[in-house]
Motif scaffolding. Structure first.
Motif, PDB file in Angstrom:
ATOM      1  N   ARG A  53      40.489  43.374  39.220  1.00 15.30           N
ATOM      2  CA  ARG A  53      40.668  42.631  40.465  1.00 15.30           C
ATOM      3  C   ARG A  53      41.033  43.592  41.586  1.00 15.30           C
ATOM      4  O   ARG A  53      41.751  44.571  41.377  1.00 15.30           O
ATOM      5  CB  ARG A  53      41.776  41.589  40.305  1.00 15.30           C
ATOM      6  CG  ARG A  53      41.377  40.446  39.406  1.00 15.30           C
ATOM      7  CD  ARG A  53      42.447  39.410  39.214  1.00 15.30           C
ATOM      8  NE  ARG A  53      43.267  39.225  40.392  1.00 15.30           N
ATOM      9  CZ  ARG A  53      44.443  38.627  40.382  1.00 15.30           C
ATOM     10  NH1 ARG A  53      44.935  38.164  39.269  1.00 15.30           N
ATOM     11  NH2 ARG A  53      45.135  38.491  41.483  1.00 15.30           N
ATOM     12  N   LEU A  55      43.012  43.037  44.088  1.00 23.74           N
ATOM     13  CA  LEU A  55      44.453  42.990  44.340  1.00 23.74           C
ATOM     14  C   LEU A  55      45.201  43.968  43.436  1.00 23.74           C
ATOM     15  O   LEU A  55      46.093  44.691  43.898  1.00 23.74           O
ATOM     16  CB  LEU A  55      44.988  41.568  44.129  1.00 23.74           C
ATOM     17  CG  LEU A  55      46.496  41.414  44.186  1.00 23.74           C
ATOM     18  CD1 LEU A  55      47.006  41.680  45.601  1.00 23.74           C
ATOM     19  CD2 LEU A  55      46.907  40.040  43.721  1.00 23.74           C
ATOM     20  N   ASP A  56      44.834  44.030  42.177  1.00 26.13           N
ATOM     21  CA  ASP A  56      45.527  44.922  41.241  1.00 26.13           C
ATOM     22  C   ASP A  56      45.265  46.390  41.578  1.00 26.13           C
ATOM     23  O   ASP A  56      46.169  47.217  41.474  1.00 26.13           O
ATOM     24  CB  ASP A  56      45.113  44.607  39.809  1.00 26.13           C
ATOM     25  CG  ASP A  56      45.533  43.205  39.392  1.00 26.13           C
ATOM     26  OD1 ASP A  56      46.499  42.685  39.979  1.00 26.13           O
ATOM     27  OD2 ASP A  56      44.890  42.631  38.495  1.00 26.13           O
ATOM     28  N   SER A  58      44.662  47.492  44.580  1.00 29.69           N
ATOM     29  CA  SER A  58      45.425  47.741  45.813  1.00 29.69           C
ATOM     30  C   SER A  58      46.904  47.941  45.514  1.00 29.69           C
ATOM     31  O   SER A  58      47.550  48.816  46.102  1.00 29.69           O
ATOM     32  CB  SER A  58      45.256  46.572  46.776  1.00 29.69           C
ATOM     33  OG  SER A  58      43.907  46.385  47.095  1.00 29.69           O
TER      34      SER A  58
END
Length: 151
Positions: A53, A55-56, A58
């Protein structure tokens, strides 16, 4: 007239055993704790590689940057001072505690949710429960409010 046919099927990915998952979780949490948060990026790197993902990824990059800033903060402390000042110690301790607690909490939450049965969504404890149906509301004569007087 006939095409190449269907592409070959990818074999389904197997879920690792629960013992392997528990061992990896313990390893990465211990790595984060024992390094005082300096290696917190390692747990987030594993999580990003598993979930893929954005988000992960980042968060992992953010952890690397914040740990680099923490090292720069430590290296900028003058060497002629024998001890840290109270302000420096509070900043450093707060930084480490937030890094460790945030990384461990998010890592465990996201990984447990990723490997949960049902595709990452935990089943609701009320999944099979339906409340009893209410009786239909009817206006029975004598049980309603009296009509308003005409003006």
């Amino acid at each position: 007239m006939h095409g190449h046919g269907y592409p070959p099927q990818q074999p389904p990915t197997r879920r690792p055993s629960s013992g392997t998952l528990t061992g990896l979780r313990v390893l990465f949490v211990a790595l984060t704790l024992l390094s005082c948060g300096f290696l917190s990026w390692a747990a987030l790197l594993r999580l990003a590689a598993v979930t893929r993902r954005t988000l992960d990824w980042s968060l992992m990059a953010g952890a690397v940057v914040l740990n680099g800033c923490m090292v720069a903060f430590i290296l900028n402390i003058p060497e002629d001072e024998p001890e840290l000042t109270d302000q420096q110690a509070v900043v450093l301790l707060g930084w480490m505690l937030c890094s460790v607690a945030g990384t461990i909490a998010y890592y465990l939450y996201a990984e447990i949710r990723h490997y949960a049965p049902g595709g990452g969504l935990a089943p609701s404890p009320y999944a099979g429960y339906l409340p009893p149906a209410a009786p239909p509301v009817t206006s029975t004569p004598g049980y309603a409010y009296p009509p308003a007087p005409a003006r």
